[in-house]
Scaffold this motif. Structure first.
Motif, PDB file in Angstrom:
ATOM      1  N   ILE A 159       1.042  -1.218   0.077  1.00 16.99           N
ATOM      2  CA  ILE A 159       0.033  -0.103  -0.022  1.00 16.99           C
ATOM      3  C   ILE A 159       0.814   1.138  -0.021  1.00 16.99           C
ATOM      4  CG2 ILE A 159      -1.459   1.427   1.344  1.00 16.99           C
ATOM      5  CD1 ILE A 159      -2.770  -1.440   2.366  1.00 16.99           C
ATOM      6  N   PHE A 160       1.927   1.130   1.004  1.00 13.72           N
ATOM      7  CA  PHE A 160       2.780   2.394   0.952  1.00 13.72           C
ATOM      8  C   PHE A 160       3.395   2.511  -0.193  1.00 13.72           C
ATOM      9  CE2 PHE A 160       7.104   4.376   1.695  1.00 13.72           C
ATOM     10  CZ  PHE A 160       6.859   5.419   2.415  1.00 13.72           C
ATOM     11  N   VAL A 161       4.181   1.700  -1.127  1.00 12.54           N
ATOM     12  CA  VAL A 161       4.765   1.835  -2.210  1.00 12.54           C
ATOM     13  C   VAL A 161       3.929   2.120  -3.285  1.00 12.54           C
ATOM     14  CG1 VAL A 161       6.359   0.682  -3.846  1.00 12.54           C
ATOM     15  CG2 VAL A 161       6.715   0.225  -1.629  1.00 12.54           C
ATOM     16  N   SER A 162       2.747   1.537  -3.395  1.00 11.76           N
ATOM     17  CA  SER A 162       1.939   1.698  -4.539  1.00 11.76           C
ATOM     18  C   SER A 162       1.532   3.226  -4.436  1.00 11.76           C
ATOM     19  CB  SER A 162       0.647   0.806  -4.343  1.00 11.76           C
ATOM     20  OG  SER A 162      -0.257   1.433  -5.267  1.00 11.76           O
ATOM     21  N   SER A 163       1.082   3.807  -3.049  1.00  8.76           N
ATOM     22  CA  SER A 163       0.558   5.176  -3.015  1.00  8.76           C
ATOM     23  C   SER A 163       1.744   6.206  -3.488  1.00  8.76           C
ATOM     24  CB  SER A 163      -0.068   5.270  -1.689  1.00  8.76           C
ATOM     25  OG  SER A 163      -0.972   4.375  -1.433  1.00  8.76           O
ATOM     26  N   ILE A 164       2.836   5.878  -2.913  1.00  9.54           N
ATOM     27  CA  ILE A 164       3.961   6.964  -3.212  1.00  9.54           C
ATOM     28  C   ILE A 164       4.406   7.004  -4.711  1.00  9.54           C
ATOM     29  CG2 ILE A 164       6.642   7.288  -2.664  1.00  9.54           C
ATOM     30  CD1 ILE A 164       4.586   8.008  -0.285  1.00  9.54           C
ATOM     31  N   PHE A 165       4.338   5.738  -5.177  1.00 11.32           N
ATOM     32  CA  PHE A 165       4.679   5.883  -6.812  1.00 11.32           C
ATOM     33  C   PHE A 165       3.516   6.515  -7.575  1.00 11.32           C
ATOM     34  CE2 PHE A 165       4.518   2.743 -10.570  1.00 11.32           C
ATOM     35  CZ  PHE A 165       5.489   3.544 -11.332  1.00 11.32           C
ATOM     36  N   PHE A 166       2.180   6.397  -6.973  1.00 12.47           N
ATOM     37  CA  PHE A 166       1.246   7.059  -7.940  1.00 12.47           C
ATOM     38  C   PHE A 166       1.248   8.551  -7.703  1.00 12.47           C
ATOM     39  CE2 PHE A 166      -3.444   8.765  -7.791  1.00 12.47           C
ATOM     40  CZ  PHE A 166      -3.585   8.454  -8.898  1.00 12.47           C
ATOM     41  N   GLY A 167       1.693   8.858  -6.380  1.00 14.47           N
ATOM     42  CA  GLY A 167       1.477  10.354  -6.079  1.00 14.47           C
ATOM     43  C   GLY A 167       2.959  10.901  -6.790  1.00 14.47           C
ATOM     44  N   TYR A 168       4.006  10.288  -6.704  1.00 11.44           N
ATOM     45  CA  TYR A 168       4.980  10.810  -7.477  1.00 11.44           C
ATOM     46  C   TYR A 168       4.660  10.956  -9.161  1.00 11.44           C
ATOM     47  CZ  TYR A 168       9.367  11.156 -10.066  1.00 11.44           C
ATOM     48  OH  TYR A 168      10.285  11.398 -10.907  1.00 11.44           O
ATOM     49  N   PHE A 169       3.954  10.039  -9.438  1.00  7.87           N
ATOM     50  CA  PHE A 169       3.666  10.130 -11.103  1.00  7.87           C
ATOM     51  C   PHE A 169       2.724  11.218 -11.329  1.00  7.87           C
ATOM     52  CE2 PHE A 169       0.311   9.460 -14.128  1.00  7.87           C
ATOM     53  CZ  PHE A 169       0.803   9.497 -15.443  1.00  7.87           C
ATOM     54  N   ASN A 170       2.006  11.857 -10.514  1.00 10.28           N
ATOM     55  CA  ASN A 170       1.162  13.103 -10.865  1.00 10.28           C
ATOM     56  C   ASN A 170       2.073  14.262 -10.779  1.00 10.28           C
ATOM     57  OD1 ASN A 170      -2.029  12.386 -10.799  1.00 10.28           O
ATOM     58  ND2 ASN A 170      -0.942  11.056  -9.445  1.00 10.28           N
ATOM     59  N   ILE A 171       3.325  14.025 -10.445  1.00 12.11           N
ATOM     60  CA  ILE A 171       4.228  15.409 -10.524  1.00 12.11           C
ATOM     61  C   ILE A 171       5.630  15.045 -11.357  1.00 12.11           C
ATOM     62  CG2 ILE A 171       3.476  16.612  -8.389  1.00 12.11           C
ATOM     63  CD1 ILE A 171       5.858  15.398  -6.932  1.00 12.11           C
ATOM     64  N   ALA A 172       5.620  13.961 -11.912  1.00 11.81           N
ATOM     65  CA  ALA A 172       6.709  13.357 -12.556  1.00 11.81           C
ATOM     66  C   ALA A 172       7.196  14.423 -13.494  1.00 11.81           C
ATOM     67  CB  ALA A 172       6.472  12.101 -13.313  1.00 11.81           C
ATOM     68  N   PHE A 173       6.308  15.085 -14.355  1.00 10.40           N
ATOM     69  CA  PHE A 173       6.496  15.807 -15.288  1.00 10.40           C
ATOM     70  C   PHE A 173       6.345  17.480 -15.016  1.00 10.40           C
ATOM     71  CE2 PHE A 173       4.955  11.817 -16.994  1.00 10.40           C
ATOM     72  CZ  PHE A 173       6.132  11.496 -17.781  1.00 10.40           C
ATOM     73  N   SER A 174       6.310  17.641 -13.685  1.00  9.53           N
ATOM     74  CA  SER A 174       6.209  18.886 -13.162  1.00  9.53           C
ATOM     75  C   SER A 174       7.461  19.327 -12.469  1.00  9.53           C
ATOM     76  CB  SER A 174       5.099  19.155 -12.458  1.00  9.53           C
ATOM     77  OG  SER A 174       3.887  18.808 -12.882  1.00  9.53           O
ATOM     78  N   LYS A 175       7.701  20.565 -12.040  1.00  9.67           N
ATOM     79  CA  LYS A 175       8.753  21.421 -11.535  1.00  9.67           C
ATOM     80  C   LYS A 175       8.692  20.721 -10.042  1.00  9.67           C
ATOM     81  CE  LYS A 175      11.340  25.495 -10.403  1.00  9.67           C
ATOM     82  NZ  LYS A 175      11.500  26.874 -10.468  1.00  9.67           N
ATOM     83  N   ILE A 176       9.669  19.967  -9.399  1.00  7.95           N
ATOM     84  CA  ILE A 176       9.414  19.597  -8.045  1.00  7.95           C
ATOM     85  C   ILE A 176       9.574  20.708  -6.993  1.00  7.95           C
ATOM     86  CG2 ILE A 176      10.173  17.900  -6.408  1.00  7.95           C
ATOM     87  CD1 ILE A 176       9.026  16.730  -8.808  1.00  7.95           C
TER      88      ILE A 176
END
Length: 224
Positions: A159-176
């Motif tokens: 659950i933790f890895v899946s959620s962090i991965f999904f959260g990161y995907f939503n900003i993967a192409f944005s300025k961090i």
């Protein structure tokens, strides 16, 4: 899970994730090469529907056996509607709280990924409605949950890895920035609830159905 099965599952998972990330680029390249203009036209609409439907078909073919088993189990579950409604309600309340905290405590607005989706919705509401209520629920649950769960057996780590991965995907192409990182919290929460429902019900159709209903209602509210 033995090492052979783990290695095989890892290979499949990585292939599916890469396919998901690069598929839009592939479709865009084909359209620009053979489709003519890139404006939203009927031709491009049909092209996108067919293109993304092919990806759904590929993913379903890869996981055909477990998906079929889950579908049969889901159909026999007398409490399936109750489960979907329950997890959808949890999503609404949780995401609302997250967004309220971000807005009024941290003064964080809409992140770039969400802003782009709103712009696309104004240009082509039917297309975005199809994407958020059919394509994303099926594909993203497979990509961000099925692929990870088949290599991580411990539920809370999954659950933790899946959620962090999904959260990161939503900003993967944005300025961090700190703002974009905070903006991922609603997405992390959303995926955590869906992943928990997947683990709890041991049926991928529950998070897919929950996300379909949640996205449909949110889209309708946005449209109004």
């Amino acid at each position: 899970m033995n090492k052979t099965d783990l290695g095989k599952n890892c290979l499949i998972s990585i292939s599916v994730i890469l396919l998901y990330f690069f598929w839009p680029t592939v479709l865009k390249a084909f359209w620009e090469t053979f489709g003519g203009r890139t404006s939203v036209t009927l031709g491009m609409f049909i092209y996108n529907v067919v293109g993304y439907a092919i990806l759904v078909g590929i993913l379903v073919a890869i996981y055909y056996k477990p998906l079929k088993e889950n579908w049969i189990k889901f159909c026999k579950d007398k409490k399936k509607i109750v489960s979907i409604l329950k997890y959808t309600a949890i999503l609404f309340i949780g995401v609302l709280i997250c967004n309220s905290i971000l807005k009024y405590v941290f003064d964080v607005g809409v992140i770039e990924n969400e802003a782009d989706l709103l712009v696309q919705f104004e240009k082509s509401p039917i297309w975005i409605l199809l994407m958020v209520t059919i394509y994303y629920p099926i594909v993203e649950v497979i990509v961000f949950q099925k692929t990870i769960r088949q290599v991580i057996e411990k539920p809370w780590i999954f659950i933790f890895v899946s959620s962090i991965f999904f959260g990161y995907f939503n900003i993967a192409f944005s300025k961090i920035t700190l703002e974009t990182l905070l903006g991922t919290l609603p997405y992390i929460f959303l995926n955590a609830v869906l992943a928990f429902s997947y683990y709890k019900k041991d049926n991928i159709m529950v998070p897919i159905g929950t996300k379909m209903l949640y996205n449909l209602v949110v889209t309708i509210i946005s449209f109004l």
